[in-house]
Design an enzyme around this catalytic site. Structure first.
Site, short mmCIF file in Angstrom:
data_model
loop_
_atom_site.label_atom_id
_atom_site.label_comp_id
_atom_site.label_asym_id
_atom_site.label_seq_id
_atom_site.Cartn_x
_atom_site.Cartn_y
_atom_site.Cartn_z
N GLY A 207 -5.99 2.64 -2.15
CA GLY A 207 -7.39 2.56 -2.60
C GLY A 207 -8.34 2.98 -1.50
N SER A 208 -9.46 2.27 -1.42
CA SER A 208 -10.52 2.67 -0.49
C SER A 208 -10.20 2.24 0.94
CB SER A 208 -11.83 2.00 -0.92
OG SER A 208 -11.70 0.60 -0.79
N GLY A 211 -11.28 -1.44 1.32
CA GLY A 211 -10.31 -2.38 0.73
C GLY A 211 -9.06 -2.50 1.59
N GLU A 231 -2.62 2.51 1.96
CA GLU A 231 -2.87 3.94 1.94
C GLU A 231 -4.33 4.10 1.57
OE1 GLU A 231 -0.89 6.50 -1.04
OE2 GLU A 231 -2.78 7.53 -0.66
N CYS A 268 -5.80 11.14 -3.68
CA CYS A 268 -5.89 10.89 -2.23
C CYS A 268 -5.60 12.16 -1.45
CB CYS A 268 -4.95 9.76 -1.83
SG CYS A 268 -3.31 9.98 -2.49
N GLU A 359 -14.44 10.55 3.59
CA GLU A 359 -13.99 10.98 2.26
C GLU A 359 -15.11 10.80 1.23
OE1 GLU A 359 -10.06 9.95 -0.35
OE2 GLU A 359 -11.34 8.27 0.13
P1 NAP Z 1 -10.77 -0.42 -3.98
O1 NAP Z 1 -12.19 -0.79 -4.01
O2 NAP Z 1 -10.17 -0.17 -2.65
O3 NAP Z 1 -9.97 -1.59 -4.73
C1 NAP Z 1 -8.56 -1.56 -4.90
C2 NAP Z 1 -8.04 -2.98 -5.05
O4 NAP Z 1 -8.23 -3.67 -3.81
C3 NAP Z 1 -8.76 -3.78 -6.10
O5 NAP Z 1 -7.83 -4.61 -6.76
C4 NAP Z 1 -9.73 -4.63 -5.31
O6 NAP Z 1 -9.95 -5.92 -5.83
C5 NAP Z 1 -8.97 -4.84 -4.01
N1 NAP Z 1 -9.92 -4.99 -2.90
C6 NAP Z 1 -10.81 -4.07 -2.45
N2 NAP Z 1 -11.51 -4.57 -1.42
C7 NAP Z 1 -11.05 -5.83 -1.21
C8 NAP Z 1 -11.40 -6.87 -0.31
N3 NAP Z 1 -12.33 -6.70 0.61
N4 NAP Z 1 -10.74 -8.04 -0.41
C9 NAP Z 1 -9.80 -8.24 -1.35
N5 NAP Z 1 -9.42 -7.29 -2.23
C10 NAP Z 1 -10.05 -6.10 -2.18
O7 NAP Z 1 -10.48 0.87 -4.84
P2 NAP Z 1 -11.00 1.32 -6.27
O8 NAP Z 1 -11.60 0.19 -7.02
O9 NAP Z 1 -9.87 1.98 -6.88
O10 NAP Z 1 -12.10 2.43 -6.00
C11 NAP Z 1 -13.17 2.27 -5.11
C12 NAP Z 1 -13.22 3.45 -4.14
O11 NAP Z 1 -11.95 3.56 -3.49
C13 NAP Z 1 -13.39 4.82 -4.77
O12 NAP Z 1 -14.69 5.15 -5.04
C14 NAP Z 1 -12.76 5.72 -3.77
O13 NAP Z 1 -13.71 6.04 -2.78
C15 NAP Z 1 -11.69 4.91 -3.15
N6 NAP Z 1 -10.32 5.24 -3.60
C16 NAP Z 1 -9.55 6.03 -2.80
C17 NAP Z 1 -8.28 6.34 -3.18
C18 NAP Z 1 -7.41 7.18 -2.32
O14 NAP Z 1 -6.26 7.40 -2.68
N7 NAP Z 1 -7.89 7.67 -1.21
C19 NAP Z 1 -7.74 5.87 -4.38
C20 NAP Z 1 -8.54 5.06 -5.18
C21 NAP Z 1 -9.82 4.75 -4.76
P3 NAP Z 1 -10.81 -6.21 -7.16
O15 NAP Z 1 -9.87 -5.91 -8.27
O16 NAP Z 1 -11.09 -7.65 -7.01
O17 NAP Z 1 -11.98 -5.30 -7.13
#
Ligand code: NAP
Length: 491
Positions: A207-208, A211, A231, A268, A359
């Site tokens: 993910g991000s 995160g 990742e 990604c 990114e």
């Molecule tokens: P995300 O915000 O990283 O969330 C992914 C998971 O991690 C979710 O289940 C989220 O929980 C959890 N999480 C995130 N931050 C956390 C924290 N501080 N503490 C505990 N758990 C946490 O990813 P996303 O929702 O898929 O998308 C958001 C952004 O991530 C996108 O806009 C993009 O920029 C980036 N992204 C990048 C990739 C990549 O492969 N590079 C892939 C996907 C997304 P919750 O369910 O509680 O929200």
């Protein structure tokens, strides 16, 4: 109060996982293989309902999800074959030499064992292949680790369907109850509690950056930090060498436009940066790429949060000094859509402004215009860790830029010559992972059979009676696996 309930439920889940671990870790490869194959079969049996549910939740087309489902069942069967064959445990046998002088040598035997319950965070951009039964789950189960999936709220129903399929497979193949659990929840507290639970042994995440880094920080706050395999983002720079660009600018532009806009840029491995030297070839390439990008339509993004993050990050990037829009989709995007964009910036500005290296998750790429080779080298040096780096050049030209290629090896987990970074083959030789901030641990891959290495650790057994040794290390080698015995590979 609701929060307290959620947290005490996590305690129950982890306790059940740990009890399951104590028996699951000892199952032989055939039994774990049967479980993984049953997961694949159960997912197949979900049929079109799985695809239509996932499509409705993520806006991804059914055809793309068909491919993702094949990839998911494919990696479950791939890990089944790996554990059935058995030599992934890397068995080493060093026999005792009792009459060695000055000291006798003891009998020492080593193999890999599973680490314990693994928490997996489902990824929003791959509702099947990187989520509930994704590569993290399949590799951890293959290793002998129970899995607790924190489903991604953007595809909660899909995640639940796959979780139910895994639970059915576990029941059918007689796996210990607690070998798999699915946890919902949209609060970061749930994720934090999962990572910080004393019985959690490792974490897999896609993910991000914020995160993935937060999960690593939670682990480091534990009295006993655990491995966190996050990742995170990558800009996957593509280096366009001048001779090739002059000859093949049109073909290169059409391949890159397709890669930038594929899946509304939500990969990604999306090529978020392009690097080239000024010249006629580059001008021709920019015109050809602009033509392509203008024709590409905006697409609905995975969820409103991703769309709004794309809009704000894009706006911020385009507002930076020296950044010039080269092309944008001719159609207007709605709030939930991402419109393809390409911009350019002089290398001198890119090198000065760290924000431009971040990114922008979506169909966007920034072209860095270098005055000369020295500036191109400076850009390579300034790059953060990446999942991939790509070089597009003529055969001799690539050889002439070998120092650039060698520098890129320091920056990324996968180097591509004359291709595009999107499209990650699932095979033994794949490396999907790279130096920070692409991932939290560049020594491992989240794709391919080596993904299992994240969830195992070596244990040496010294002077054990044969009967007490795991089968993999017994003198008779009843599983007939390859082992390094007194320095020689034998079976
Ligand atoms: P995300 O915000 O990283 O969330 C992914 C998971 O991690 C979710 O289940 C989220 O929980 C959890 N999480 C995130 N931050 C956390 C924290 N501080 N503490 C505990 N758990 C946490 O990813 P996303 O929702 O898929 O998308 C958001 C952004 O991530 C996108 O806009 C993009 O920029 C980036 N992204 C990048 C990739 C990549 O492969 N590079 C892939 C996907 C997304 P919750 O369910 O509680 O929200």
């Amino acid at each position: 109060m609701a929060q307290d309930n959620a947290l005490s439920a996590i305690d129950e889940v982890l306790n059940a996982s740990y009890v399951a671990f104590l028996s699951y870790k000892n199952l032989d490869g055939k039994k774990k293989g049967a479980f993984l194959r049953a997961i694949a079969d159960e997912i197949d049996q979900l049929g079109d309902t799985l695809l239509t549910t996932a499509s409705a939740e993520t806006n991804l087309p059914v055809a793309r999800l068909q491919g993702e489902r094949a990839r998911t069942t494919g990696h479950c069967r791939m890990f089944a074959a790996l554990v059935e064959e058995g030599s992934w445990v890397e068995a080493r046998v060093d026999h005792a030499v009792p009459d060695r002088t000055p000291l006798p040598k003891p009998d020492i035997r080593k193999m890999m064992v599973p680490v314990g319950p693994v928490v997996v965070f489902g990824a929003s951009n791959f509702p099947l292949a990187y989520s509930t039964a994704g590569g993290d789950t399949a590799s951890a189960l293959a290793a002998g680790c129970p899995v607790i999936v924190k489903g991604h709220p953007a595809h909660a129903a899909t995640s639940q369907m796959v979780a139910d399929a895994i639970l059915r497979a576990a029941k059918k193949t007689g796996m210990p109850s607690g070998v798999f659990a699915h946890v919902d929840g949209t609060s970061f507290e749930v994720g934090k509690a999962l990572v910080q639970h004393p019985l959690t042994a490792a974490v897999g995440f896609t993910g991000s950056f914020s995160g993935g880094k937060a999960l690593l920080d939670y682990s480091n706050q534990r009295p006993n930090p655990i491995p966190v395999f996050s990742e995170m983002g990558s800009t996957n720079p593509v280096f366009l060498l001048p001779e090739s660009l002059a000859k093949n600018y049109r073909d290169t532009a059409s391949k890159l436009a397709a890669s930038i806009t594929q899946g509304v840029g939500q990969f990604c491995t999306n090529p978020g940066l392009m690097v080239a030297m000024e010249g006629q070839g580059l001008d021709d390439f920019v015109s050809a790429l602009s033509e392509e990008i203008t024709k590409c339509l905006p697409g609905t993004m995975l969820h409103p949060g991703i769309a709004s993050s794309y809009h704000s990050k894009l706006e911020k990037a385009l507002a930076q000094k020296g950044v010039q829009v080269e092309a944008r989709s001719s159609a207007t995007a709605t709030t939930h859509q991402g419109a393809p964009h390409v911009a350019s910036v002089p290398a001198s500005e890119f090198l000065r402004n760290p924000l431009l290296a971040e990114e922008v998750f979506g169909p966007f790429s920034l072209l860095i215009r270098c005055k000369d080779k020295n500036e191109l080298h400076a850009v390579v040096n300034a790059l953060h860790g990446q999942l991939t780096c790509t070089v597009i050049g003529e055969e001799q030209e690539v050889k002439n830029y070998l120092n650039v290629v060698n520098m890129l090896v320091e920056k990324a987990g996968r180097i591509i010559i004359n291709g595009v970074p999107t499209g990650v083959e699932v095979c033994a030789a794949m490396q999907h992972g790279g130096p920070f901030p692409a991932t939290t641990d560049a020594r491992f891959s989240s794709v391919g059979i080596d993904a299992i290495n994240r969830f195992i650790r070596p244990v040496a057994f010294q002077n054990f009676p044969d009967a007490l040794l795991p089968d993999e290390l017994k003198e008779s080698n009843p599983l007939h696996i390859w082992r390094l015995v007194d320095g020689a590979w034998t079976r």
